[in-house]
Scaffold this active site. Structure first.
Site, PDB file in Angstrom:
ATOM      1  N   ASN A  10       0.875  -1.181   0.000  1.00 21.93           N
ATOM      2  CA  ASN A  10       0.000   0.000   0.000  1.00 21.93           C
ATOM      3  C   ASN A  10       0.910   1.228   0.000  1.00 21.93           C
ATOM      4  O   ASN A  10       1.468   1.585   1.035  1.00 21.93           O
ATOM      5  CB  ASN A  10      -0.890  -0.034   1.256  1.00 21.93           C
ATOM      6  CG  ASN A  10      -1.739   1.226   1.384  1.00 21.93           C
ATOM      7  OD1 ASN A  10      -1.833   2.022   0.444  1.00 21.93           O
ATOM      8  ND2 ASN A  10      -2.355   1.413   2.539  1.00 21.93           N
ATOM      9  N   TRP A  11       1.044   1.814  -1.183  1.00 20.77           N
ATOM     10  CA  TRP A  11       1.979   2.953  -1.317  1.00 20.77           C
ATOM     11  C   TRP A  11       1.457   4.213  -0.638  1.00 20.77           C
ATOM     12  O   TRP A  11       2.190   5.173  -0.461  1.00 20.77           O
ATOM     13  CB  TRP A  11       2.211   3.260  -2.788  1.00 20.77           C
ATOM     14  CG  TRP A  11       3.081   2.272  -3.521  1.00 20.77           C
ATOM     15  CD1 TRP A  11       3.422   0.998  -3.122  1.00 20.77           C
ATOM     16  CD2 TRP A  11       3.729   2.477  -4.784  1.00 20.77           C
ATOM     17  NE1 TRP A  11       4.216   0.406  -4.060  1.00 20.77           N
ATOM     18  CE2 TRP A  11       4.425   1.294  -5.091  1.00 20.77           C
ATOM     19  CE3 TRP A  11       3.768   3.546  -5.685  1.00 20.77           C
ATOM     20  CZ2 TRP A  11       5.170   1.153  -6.268  1.00 20.77           C
ATOM     21  CZ3 TRP A  11       4.504   3.402  -6.859  1.00 20.77           C
ATOM     22  CH2 TRP A  11       5.201   2.223  -7.132  1.00 20.77           C
ATOM     23  N   LYS A  12       0.170   4.230  -0.335  1.00 24.64           N
ATOM     24  CA  LYS A  12      -0.467   5.440   0.203  1.00 24.64           C
ATOM     25  C   LYS A  12      -0.193   6.619  -0.742  1.00 24.64           C
ATOM     26  O   LYS A  12      -0.152   6.443  -1.949  1.00 24.64           O
ATOM     27  CB  LYS A  12       0.007   5.721   1.623  1.00 24.64           C
ATOM     28  CG  LYS A  12      -0.135   4.496   2.515  1.00 24.64           C
ATOM     29  CD  LYS A  12      -0.047   4.827   3.951  1.00 24.64           C
ATOM     30  CE  LYS A  12      -0.063   3.535   4.753  1.00 24.64           C
ATOM     31  NZ  LYS A  12      -0.256   3.718   6.148  1.00 24.64           N
ATOM     32  N   HIS A  96      -9.781   1.394   4.564  1.00 25.82           N
ATOM     33  CA  HIS A  96      -8.534   1.561   5.321  1.00 25.82           C
ATOM     34  C   HIS A  96      -8.787   2.537   6.472  1.00 25.82           C
ATOM     35  O   HIS A  96      -9.554   3.494   6.333  1.00 25.82           O
ATOM     36  CB  HIS A  96      -7.435   2.100   4.388  1.00 25.82           C
ATOM     37  CG  HIS A  96      -6.076   2.048   5.012  1.00 25.82           C
ATOM     38  ND1 HIS A  96      -5.644   2.993   5.915  1.00 25.82           N
ATOM     39  CD2 HIS A  96      -5.065   1.141   4.901  1.00 25.82           C
ATOM     40  CE1 HIS A  96      -4.414   2.679   6.311  1.00 25.82           C
ATOM     41  NE2 HIS A  96      -4.048   1.559   5.708  1.00 25.82           N
ATOM     42  N   GLU A  98      -7.140   4.919   7.630  1.00 26.45           N
ATOM     43  CA  GLU A  98      -6.870   6.337   7.335  1.00 26.45           C
ATOM     44  C   GLU A  98      -8.069   6.979   6.651  1.00 26.45           C
ATOM     45  O   GLU A  98      -8.362   8.162   6.851  1.00 26.45           O
ATOM     46  CB  GLU A  98      -5.605   6.462   6.476  1.00 26.45           C
ATOM     47  CG  GLU A  98      -4.352   6.225   7.315  1.00 26.45           C
ATOM     48  CD  GLU A  98      -3.174   5.673   6.538  1.00 26.45           C
ATOM     49  OE1 GLU A  98      -3.208   5.673   5.302  1.00 26.45           O
ATOM     50  OE2 GLU A  98      -2.214   5.214   7.204  1.00 26.45           O
ATOM     51  N   GLU A 168      -6.040  -4.853  10.455  1.00 25.17           N
ATOM     52  CA  GLU A 168      -5.067  -3.769  10.567  1.00 25.17           C
ATOM     53  C   GLU A 168      -5.330  -2.990  11.861  1.00 25.17           C
ATOM     54  O   GLU A 168      -6.051  -1.982  11.844  1.00 25.17           O
ATOM     55  CB  GLU A 168      -5.212  -2.820   9.380  1.00 25.17           C
ATOM     56  CG  GLU A 168      -4.774  -3.397   8.065  1.00 25.17           C
ATOM     57  CD  GLU A 168      -3.939  -2.395   7.277  1.00 25.17           C
ATOM     58  OE1 GLU A 168      -2.869  -2.778   6.816  1.00 25.17           O
ATOM     59  OE2 GLU A 168      -4.337  -1.219   7.154  1.00 25.17           O
ATOM     60  N   GLY A 174       1.482   2.250  10.705  1.00 35.25           N
ATOM     61  CA  GLY A 174       2.278   3.479  10.662  1.00 35.25           C
ATOM     62  C   GLY A 174       3.046   3.748  11.949  1.00 35.25           C
ATOM     63  O   GLY A 174       3.522   4.857  12.184  1.00 35.25           O
ATOM     64  N   SER A 213       2.937  -2.282  10.418  1.00 34.23           N
ATOM     65  CA  SER A 213       4.371  -2.330  10.718  1.00 34.23           C
ATOM     66  C   SER A 213       5.012  -3.683  10.394  1.00 34.23           C
ATOM     67  O   SER A 213       5.879  -4.169  11.130  1.00 34.23           O
ATOM     68  CB  SER A 213       4.633  -1.958  12.179  1.00 34.23           C
ATOM     69  OG  SER A 213       4.172  -0.647  12.443  1.00 34.23           O
TER      70      SER A 213
HETATM   71  C1  PEP Z   1      -1.033   0.253   6.021  1.00 32.80           C
HETATM   72  O1  PEP Z   1      -1.168   1.464   5.927  1.00 32.80           O
HETATM   73  O2  PEP Z   1      -1.885  -0.472   5.496  1.00 32.80           O
HETATM   74  C2  PEP Z   1       0.110  -0.277   6.770  1.00 32.80           C
HETATM   75  C3  PEP Z   1       0.061  -1.520   7.135  1.00 32.80           C
HETATM   76  O3  PEP Z   1       1.148   0.588   7.000  1.00 32.80           O
HETATM   77  P1  PEP Z   1       2.567   0.216   7.699  1.00 32.80           P
HETATM   78  O4  PEP Z   1       3.023  -1.094   7.150  1.00 32.80           O
HETATM   79  O5  PEP Z   1       3.450   1.350   7.365  1.00 32.80           O
HETATM   80  O6  PEP Z   1       2.286   0.109   9.185  1.00 32.80           O
END
Ligand code: PEP
Length: 252
Positions: A10-12, A96, A98, A168, A174, A213
């Site tokens: 997931n590049w965001k 998601h 976010e 998640e 994050g 993470s």
């Molecule tokens: C995500 O945003 O879906 C995610 C898992 O981010 P990260 O791996 O940076 O925690």
């Protein structure tokens, strides 16, 4: 049933046209001989055409990070499901945290997006998870159960046969505080059992990813858990070497 593992980047809101090519090419070089799992890069909308051009015919699929539930309506700035299929997307992230938090998505709007994605032939990657306070209050199962039921009750459990679920936890996304393999397994097992109450075959089949993470150093232990079917990877998906290493762990 052995479920094929899946690793989704997931590049965001990261990437630039000049750097994406090197990133995607390096990832491709690393995953092209890995046959035992599936791999996906979810890139920002403007780079879908670039992803399609570079990845068509390879074993790295691509997708988007969100979609609008509607088609051909007056919704300035929105992107419809068929716009994503026009660019060859196979997957789309839905719900998601976010987006739920910063864009006020609810269980209901996330469920609508899930349904529209499937209607267009996309596989939704449906995200669920509790906050830090909710976990402290022992509400994890209540929150995740409610999010899962938002799909099962509104549609039917059978729709999960053509979807991917992602646990998640908000406190792990994050941060540098991943769930332990045991914490992830507990919630994944709970989800699968809840689905099994409605349909045992669907429960056996559906892939449940862990996200929050994931890094090369913790991927193997997470992926070794019986109900963890791969990962949704944020930051580490922006580094080809790290992402490829995680993909390799899923290929074991
Ligand atoms: C995500 O945003 O879906 C995610 C898992 O981010 P990260 O791996 O940076 O925690």
């Amino acid at each position: 049933m052995r479920r094929k593992k899946l690793v989704v980047g997931n590049w965001k809101m990261n990437g630039r046209i000049a750097q994406n090519e090197a990133l995607l090419r390096d990832i491709l070089t690393g995953v092209k001989d890995l046959k035992k799992a599936d791999y996906v890069a979810c890139v920002p909308y403007p780079y879908l055409a670039q992803a399609q051009q570079l990845l068509q015919g390879t074993n790295l699929a691509w997708g988007a990070q969100n979609l609008c539930a509607d088609e051909n309506v007056a919704l300035t700035g929105s992107v419809s499901p068929y716009m994503l299929t026009d660019y060859g997307c196979s997957y789309v992230i839905v719900g998601h945290s976010e987006r739920r938090i910063q864009f006020h998505e609810t269980d209901d709007t996330a469920a609508s997006r899930f349904n529209s994605a499937q209607s267009a032939g996309l596989t939704p990657i449906f995200c669920m998870g509790e906050s830090h306070d909710e976990r402290d209050s022992d509400w994890t199962e209540y929150i995740v159960g409610r999010q899962l039921d938002s799909i099962i009750r509104r549609f039917d459990v059978s729709v999960l046969s053509h979807a991917v679920l992602a646990y998640e936890p908000l406190w792990a996304v994050g941060t540098d505080n991943p769930a332990t393999p045991t914490q992830a397994q507990e919630v994944h097992e709970f989800m699968r059992a809840r689905i099994a109450r409605c349909d045992k075959e669907v429960a056996k089949k559906v892939r449940i990813l862990y996200g929050g993470s994931i890094q090369p150093k913790n991927a193997a232990a997470l992926f070794a858990m019986p109900d963890v079917d791969g990962g949704l990877v944020g930051r580490a998906s922006l580094n080809a070497a790290q992402f490829v290493e995680i993909c390799k762990q899923a290929n074991e």
